[in-house]
Structures are given as C-alpha cells and as structure tokens.
Design a protein around this motif. Structure first.
Motif, PDB file in Angstrom:
ATOM      1  N   ALA A   1       0.874  -1.180   0.000  1.00 42.14           N
ATOM      2  CA  ALA A   1       0.000   0.000   0.000  1.00 42.14           C
ATOM      3  C   ALA A   1       0.907   1.224   0.000  1.00 42.14           C
ATOM      4  O   ALA A   1       1.847   1.308   0.803  1.00 42.14           O
ATOM      5  N   ASN A   2       0.598   2.168  -0.888  1.00 45.70           N
ATOM      6  CA  ASN A   2       1.547   3.256  -1.146  1.00 45.70           C
ATOM      7  C   ASN A   2       0.883   4.621  -1.004  1.00 45.70           C
ATOM      8  O   ASN A   2      -0.301   4.787  -1.344  1.00 45.70           O
ATOM      9  N   PHE A   3       1.648   5.579  -0.528  1.00 47.81           N
ATOM     10  CA  PHE A   3       1.157   6.947  -0.399  1.00 47.81           C
ATOM     11  C   PHE A   3       2.288   7.893  -0.780  1.00 47.81           C
ATOM     12  O   PHE A   3       3.447   7.683  -0.389  1.00 47.81           O
ATOM     13  N   SER A   4       1.935   8.948  -1.522  1.00 53.45           N
ATOM     14  CA  SER A   4       2.976   9.839  -2.054  1.00 53.45           C
ATOM     15  C   SER A   4       2.817  11.262  -1.580  1.00 53.45           C
ATOM     16  O   SER A   4       3.137  12.216  -2.297  1.00 53.45           O
TER      17      SER A   4
ATOM     18  N   GLU B   1      -2.797   5.648   8.097  1.00 53.25           N
ATOM     19  CA  GLU B   1      -3.013   7.075   7.843  1.00 53.25           C
ATOM     20  C   GLU B   1      -1.693   7.827   7.649  1.00 53.25           C
ATOM     21  O   GLU B   1      -0.708   7.581   8.365  1.00 53.25           O
ATOM     22  N   ASP B   2      -1.699   8.728   6.689  1.00 52.92           N
ATOM     23  CA  ASP B   2      -0.625   9.724   6.583  1.00 52.92           C
ATOM     24  C   ASP B   2      -0.764  10.615   7.808  1.00 52.92           C
ATOM     25  O   ASP B   2      -1.718  11.384   7.936  1.00 52.92           O
ATOM     26  N   ASN B   3       0.194  10.537   8.726  1.00 46.75           N
ATOM     27  CA  ASN B   3      -0.016  11.122  10.050  1.00 46.75           C
ATOM     28  C   ASN B   3       0.442  12.566  10.175  1.00 46.75           C
ATOM     29  O   ASN B   3       0.154  13.215  11.170  1.00 46.75           O
ATOM     30  N   ASP B   4       1.180  13.047   9.185  1.00 42.66           N
ATOM     31  CA  ASP B   4       1.689  14.419   9.308  1.00 42.66           C
ATOM     32  C   ASP B   4       1.573  15.196   8.002  1.00 42.66           C
ATOM     33  O   ASP B   4       2.280  16.184   7.804  1.00 42.66           O
ATOM     34  N   ASN B   5       0.681  14.701   7.113  1.00 45.01           N
ATOM     35  CA  ASN B   5       0.496  15.339   5.801  1.00 45.01           C
ATOM     36  C   ASN B   5       1.803  15.406   5.016  1.00 45.01           C
ATOM     37  O   ASN B   5       2.011  16.300   4.210  1.00 45.01           O
ATOM     38  N   ASN B   6       2.664  14.443   5.280  1.00 45.40           N
ATOM     39  CA  ASN B   6       3.982  14.485   4.636  1.00 45.40           C
ATOM     40  C   ASN B   6       4.519  13.094   4.317  1.00 45.40           C
ATOM     41  O   ASN B   6       5.631  12.942   3.844  1.00 45.40           O
ATOM     42  N   PHE B   7       3.723  12.049   4.624  1.00 40.37           N
ATOM     43  CA  PHE B   7       4.227  10.679   4.477  1.00 40.37           C
ATOM     44  C   PHE B   7       4.395  10.311   3.001  1.00 40.37           C
ATOM     45  O   PHE B   7       3.488  10.503   2.184  1.00 40.37           O
ATOM     46  N   VAL B   8       5.537   9.767   2.681  1.00 45.23           N
ATOM     47  CA  VAL B   8       5.800   9.202   1.362  1.00 45.23           C
ATOM     48  C   VAL B   8       6.456   7.845   1.603  1.00 45.23           C
ATOM     49  O   VAL B   8       7.574   7.768   2.140  1.00 45.23           O
ATOM     50  N   GLY B   9       5.738   6.789   1.244  1.00 41.52           N
ATOM     51  CA  GLY B   9       6.308   5.472   1.498  1.00 41.52           C
ATOM     52  C   GLY B   9       5.325   4.359   1.220  1.00 41.52           C
ATOM     53  O   GLY B   9       4.235   4.583   0.668  1.00 41.52           O
ATOM     54  N   SER B  10       5.698   3.154   1.619  1.00 38.69           N
ATOM     55  CA  SER B  10       4.891   1.965   1.359  1.00 38.69           C
ATOM     56  C   SER B  10       4.759   1.116   2.621  1.00 38.69           C
ATOM     57  O   SER B  10       5.692   1.027   3.429  1.00 38.69           O
ATOM     58  N   ILE B  11       3.590   0.485   2.718  1.00 39.91           N
ATOM     59  CA  ILE B  11       3.230  -0.332   3.886  1.00 39.91           C
ATOM     60  C   ILE B  11       2.953  -1.749   3.413  1.00 39.91           C
ATOM     61  O   ILE B  11       2.423  -1.964   2.329  1.00 39.91           O
ATOM     62  N   ASP B  12       3.272  -2.733   4.267  1.00 35.87           N
ATOM     63  CA  ASP B  12       3.013  -4.129   3.910  1.00 35.87           C
ATOM     64  C   ASP B  12       2.690  -4.923   5.174  1.00 35.87           C
ATOM     65  O   ASP B  12       2.957  -4.471   6.300  1.00 35.87           O
ATOM     66  N   ASN B  13       2.123  -6.096   4.955  1.00 34.38           N
ATOM     67  CA  ASN B  13       1.893  -7.094   6.015  1.00 34.38           C
ATOM     68  C   ASN B  13       1.217  -6.500   7.256  1.00 34.38           C
ATOM     69  O   ASN B  13       1.747  -6.572   8.374  1.00 34.38           O
ATOM     70  N   VAL B  14       0.040  -5.945   7.036  1.00 35.88           N
ATOM     71  CA  VAL B  14      -0.737  -5.386   8.149  1.00 35.88           C
ATOM     72  C   VAL B  14      -1.504  -6.514   8.833  1.00 35.88           C
ATOM     73  O   VAL B  14      -2.176  -7.317   8.173  1.00 35.88           O
ATOM     74  N   SER B  15      -1.394  -6.575  10.141  1.00 33.10           N
ATOM     75  CA  SER B  15      -2.025  -7.663  10.892  1.00 33.10           C
ATOM     76  C   SER B  15      -2.689  -7.107  12.144  1.00 33.10           C
ATOM     77  O   SER B  15      -2.132  -6.254  12.834  1.00 33.10           O
TER      78      SER B  15
END
Lengths: 119, 523
Positions: free
Chosen positions: B82-85, B157-171
């Motif tokens: 999951a990606n956010f830019s 959630e983008d926690n600071d209106n500045n997150f750029v990255g990717s998330i994986d393996n949410v449990s």
C-alpha cells in the motif's frame, strides 16, 4: 512477558544460572521454582542435520552447536524504582549469555512470537 | 443437601479467570494463568487453538490484490504494498476488521519504504488516542485497546500530511490472553456433553512439523518387494476441521519377510529419557488397516487404523531412543495389511511419560507454557470447623508426582487437601491443623487415577471421612483447621500443581452425612 534466547558454554553453566533463580525446598528436600518463568533447555542444538538410512542408522552424524542453548519466557521481570520508572532486564548473570536473532530460531513459545516480545 | 459455598463446574471463563457457579459475587472465581497458546477439543469435537492471540482480522493485509481496502485520495495498492505519495488532510486507507470496544488487539505492520513523513496505524474513531507510528523502515508492533469511540475499522493514515512510502503485512489480532481450556473429551467417537477444565504442565513438541512434510526430517522408505509410502498433502479433513491431513499410502506388494517394508518415519538425533510420541491416524477410505507402530525406542505395537480418527500414544519407558523417533510401517513378517491408505496429522514428541494436548508446529519445536489456577474464595467463603471438598476429575497420567487440590489459610499450617500421590494408585486425603498433621493414611489406594473419579473429603466433630466413587476408603480422628480462606489447584507455597481434567469442584461448609457422601460420589 518477555522472551530471550541464551547460549551457555556448557550445560552446567546453564544449570547453575537456572538454579540461581528464585526457588524453595519442599519437606522432602526437593528444590522447586518459585518463579513463573518458562525455561526450555534446548541443549546443543543441531546446526547441520544428520543423515539416516531406511533402518534409521546414522550415515552422517548431525553437527551440534558447541553452545548449550536455553530459551526463556520471562514473567514479571519488570522492576519499578522509587521514581516510578519501570525497567525490564535479564536476571543477574544472564545478560552476557543472551543472543539476538533476526528470526524466530529453532524453538518458539506457542502463539507468542520471539520477535514481538524480545527482551 | 446443603448448597456449596464454592461450586466450579467448568462452564464459563474469561481472560485470566475461571468462573465459579457459586458464589455468584465473584469471590469464588479462580485466577488462571498460561503464558502461551494451547489447544483443546471444542464442543464440536474439533481441535481448537485457545489464546494467546485470536485469528487474523485483516483481509488482504499483504496487499496481494487491490481489494478489501477503502482508499482515500493519494493511497494506492500496487506491487504488493500500500503506497502513499504525500498529501493533505491526513488521508487514510481502511477496512472493517470487527474491532470491538473494550478488547485489546495486537497490531503489526511493516514499513517497506519511506522517504518522508510519518505513517500511523490506528483504529477508526480513535484518532490521536492510540496510534502506532513509524518514520523509518521496519516492522512495528503495538497493542491498542478499542475504546467507546472506535468504529470497528483499522486505519492506515498519513499522520503528518507528509508521508511518502509503502506499507506491507498489516495484521490485527485480538489479545485473548490467559484463556482457560474447557476440554470436551471424546469417548468411542462421541463428544461428551460436559467439558472438563484442562490444566497441563509446560511441554515442548520436539517434532518440527506436526503436519508431515514430504522431506527431511520425515523419511519414506521401502525394502524388499515393499515400496516407499507415497505422500499427498492436504488430502483430507484433519481433527481440527481443516483440509490439512496428509495421505500416506503404504504397500508391501504381498511381501512376507522382514525385508519387505513400507515405512514412514521421523528421524533425528537419539535422545535419553522419558519420551512419548503421539499422532492422529485414520484410514482414508472405508477400510480398516493393520499397521505396526514403533515407539521412540523401536518397540513395536500392532494397531488397527479405522475410518475414525484415533490418537495413538506411545511411551518409551525411558532409556535411549532410536534415531527413528516415530515409525509407522507395513512389514512382511509383522502381521500387517498388504497395503494401507491412511490419513495422518498432529505428530508430537514430548519429554514426558504421557502425551499432552497437541502443540502444533510448522518448522520449529514449540512450547506450551504451564497453567495455574488458584485464588478462589476468602475468609467468609469457607467454614473451618466442618466442611466437605468434593472433586470429580481424571489425571493426565499416574506419573509418580504429587499434586493437590488445596483449601488452606494461605499457608502450609492449616489446610485440607485432596490429591494424587507420587505412589501409583494412591490418593491423598490430608489435613494439617495448627501445623500438626492430622491424617496418617492415604485417602485411598488402588485407584486408577486416569479414570474419571469422584472424591469427597468431609471433616467435622473430630472426624475426617474420605469417599471415592461411592465407597468410604478412609476415616481418621482429626482436629479441624482454622483460617481457611483460599481454594487452589496447587499448595499454598505454589507447588504440587494439580494438572488434570476437572469436571466438578465444590466446597460445602458442612460435613455431609455418610449417605450424602455416598450419593455424591457414586458414578
């Protein structure tokens, strides 16, 4: 609770550290632990599997670690100082024998991951 | 008959508690502890895992597909993450995960890449209350208790209106904690209607794959005209209700000599001491097959494998084991069937003289932690001058260790106890008053401890009486103890833990009559 893995130079080293944990003596003179930790003596673990023929005869001996391995699920290690600060540490004499793995290792505690609860 | 002051008939439990039916104010509830998961036989007859964590609540937590998540502006699912830019408004992605208020959950996720900002995982409706935040690559684990504002969703959630990255393996898994086990015995293929409270010691399953695999440390061998067993994974419904049973087909091709062999084995280094192997077998068709089972020391026994699941338990009696720690085979000179088509599952090897409940493994040995159950009642719950303890239970084994049901003043100076003696067949019925032992004989001898037995110990008016299964087995003159205030499955100094299957445990505040004791304990 916390999980830690240890390597001792010998079984007797490990046994002496385990014996130093809180314990008492029953009316028959037998020692029994008064702590709540779960201690698993893995011994000299296999680092390279042996090979066996159809009759179970060993054709190539397994290679064993020269260390005596112990896994511990520590219970109630937390200590609170006079300022209310909580610290969690290995019992006396154990810290120098602790090892740190990047995976779960050859043994685990059912349903409780080492990586999530590493001391 | 009088009403018990405590009655624990295994029926209800919660995290760290075994509830008593009486009294109903909570004073009679037991405190339970086990620091790992464990398995039991559930009411439906299937093996179930109990605690420490519940089942996975997140669907598509590894982002294998672009589905199951609601994506706010800026979030995408692609490439297995999951990606956010970057963006504004603390945009999130979320899904309904059945989060329930008041419950605690273990949350884990992986930040597989990050070049700016901070990401947070939290429960919907709990913004800013409890969050697991990350600013660097890594795996993050935390525990959150859902509060009244939680809406059942898991949020990333983008926690600071500045997150750029990717998330994986949410449990997300519920923390079930120290869950006691109400175990339903299976007798002659029928699940019993009344459960027992199962308490077991710590034990380790040394078999690294409780469901066999088609490679080492399992081996498949043939000899003479016999051929190596064939292996098929996921070939049938296993005792836990999943389709994970392994099919093993053995064939000795009509061979009649000791050389004619078709053998399945689990191999490893030889061991020294008490070892018990256990496993589940059934035929994969409507036939029954005769096979040879070998304990860890290589001692053979003949077994008939029927179309019903059976758990086979083999104790080695001590000594040094073979490197073939488990063997199942057909052999030409061993009166076995010519072929056998079996389903197999749940292999276990323990450093004990008996088998305990299954500890599943999948690549490494696993340990189930020991269980304790204690702390029921207080000074107002019990009577000192007279009373009766009634206990219905079966032992896990007659294993030459002492175990106690213990009603005491919190010390070893005043107590009434029923228990298993370390001497085979002997039952403890013991009383100490003011530090003085009041009883001199065993409560009973010659008892098959592993049977479900009913025991009652009554004291008062200077006499102690002990009944087993409707028969008085001992009586002695005694002085009653004082200060009784706690009922436990261990002594007052936390030893002699009563590992057993308890179906009923009661304390009456009066000495029941002989007729009542006989009636109460009659099977």
């Amino acid at each position: 609770m916390k999980i830690s893995k240890y390597e001792f130079n010998s079984q007797s080293d490990a046994e002496s550290k385990i014996a130093a944990l809180p314990h008492s003596t029953d009316e028959d003179g037998n020692n029994y632990p008064t702590h709540k930790h779960t201690i698993v003596k893995l011994g000299h673990i296999v680092v390279e599997q042996g090979e066996y023929d159809a009759d179970g005869e060993e054709t190539k001996a397994p290679v064993l670690s020269d260390k005596y391995c112990v896994d511990v699920l520590w219970k109630d290690l937390e200590e609170v100082d006079e300022d209310g600060n909580v610290t969690v540490d290995h019992p006396y004499g154990w810290k120098s024998k602790a090892i740190d793995l990047d995976d779960e290792g050859v043994h685990g505690f059912f349903g409780v991951k080492y990586q999530d609860n590493k001391l | 008959m009088a009403t018990p002051s405590i009655a624990m008939i295994p029926s209800a439990y919660a995290d760290s508690k075994v509830y008593s039916v009486l009294p109903n104010n909570g004073d009679g509830d037991f405190t339970f502890n086990r620091d790992s998961s464990a398995t039991r036989v559930g009411q439906n007859g299937l093996i179930q895992t109990v605690g420490y964590f519940g089942s996975e609540l997140v669907t598509n937590g590894d982002f294998a597909t672009n589905s199951d998540w609601t994506l706010e502006t800026g979030w995408t699912i692609s490439g297995g993450t999951a990606n956010f830019s970057g963006g504004t408004g603390n945009k999130a992605m979320y899904q309904a995960a059945g989060i329930t208020n008041g419950k605690t959950y273990k949350i884990q996720y992986e930040v597989s890449s990050i070049s700016a900002g901070q990401v947070a995982v939290r429960f919907g409706g709990m913004s800013g209350v409890d969050e697991i935040t990350a600013t660097t690559i890594g795996t993050y684990t935390g525990y959150i208790t859902a509060t009244g504002s939680a809406n059942g969703n898991i949020h990333i959630e983008d926690n600071d209106n500045n997150f750029v990255g990717s998330i994986d393996n949410v449990s997300v898994q519920e923390v079930l904690g120290d869950q006691p086990r109400l175990n339903y015995d299976i007798s002659n293929g029928v699940v019993q209607s009344c459960p027992s409270l199962l308490l077991e010691p710590a034990s380790t399953n040394l078999i690294t794959y409780s469901t066999p695999i088609n490679s080492s440390p399992y081996s498949y061998s043939g000899g003479g005209v016999g051929v190596a067993p064939t292996y098929t994974a996921n070939a049938g419904i296993s005792p836990d209700g999943t389709s994970t049973a392994v099919k093993l087909f053995f064939d000795i091709n009509g061979g009649t000599t000791s050389s004619d062999l078709s053998q399945f084995a689990y191999t490893g280094s030889a061991l020294t001491g008490d070892y018990t192997s256990s496993f589940y077998l059934k035929s994969s068709d409507s036939n029954s097959y005769t096979v040879t089972l070998l304990n860890t020391n290589g001692i053979t026994s003949e077994a008939v494998i029927t179309p019903e699941w059976q758990r086979f338990t083999l104790y080695n009696g001590g000594g040094t084991t073979s490197t073939n720690l488990i063997r199942i085979r057909l052999r030409g000179n061993e009166n076995t069937s010519n072929t056998a088509s079996l389903l197999a599952w749940g292999f276990q090897l323990e450093n004990l003289a008996y088998a305990t409940s299954l500890i599943p493994t999948a690549g490494s040995s696993q340990t189930r932690a020991a269980e304790t159950c204690n702390g029921a009642g207080n000074a107002s719950t019990f009577n000192d001058s007279e009373g009766t303890i009634y206990w219905e239970a079966s032992a896990l084994a007659d294993d030459f260790t002492d175990k106690r049901i213990f009603l005491s003043d919190g010390t070893m100076n005043n107590y009434v106890a029923i228990g298993y003696s370390r001497f085979a067949g002997n039952i403890i019925a013991e009383m100490i008053s003011g530090g003085v032992l009041q009883t001199s004989s065993f409560g009973a001898t010659g008892v098959t401890k592993t049977n479900n037995n009913k025991y009652a110990l009554a004291w008062g008016s200077g006499t102690m009486k002990f009944y087993v299964n409707g028969t008085q087995t001992n009586t002695e003159s005694v002085t009653s103890p004082t200060g009784l205030n706690v009922l436990e499955f261990n002594t007052a100094v936390d030893n002699l833990f009563m590992y057993s299957n308890t179906r009923d445990l009661r304390v009456y505040n009066e000495a029941l009559t002989d007729t009542q004791l006989q009636t109460l304990t009659t099977l």
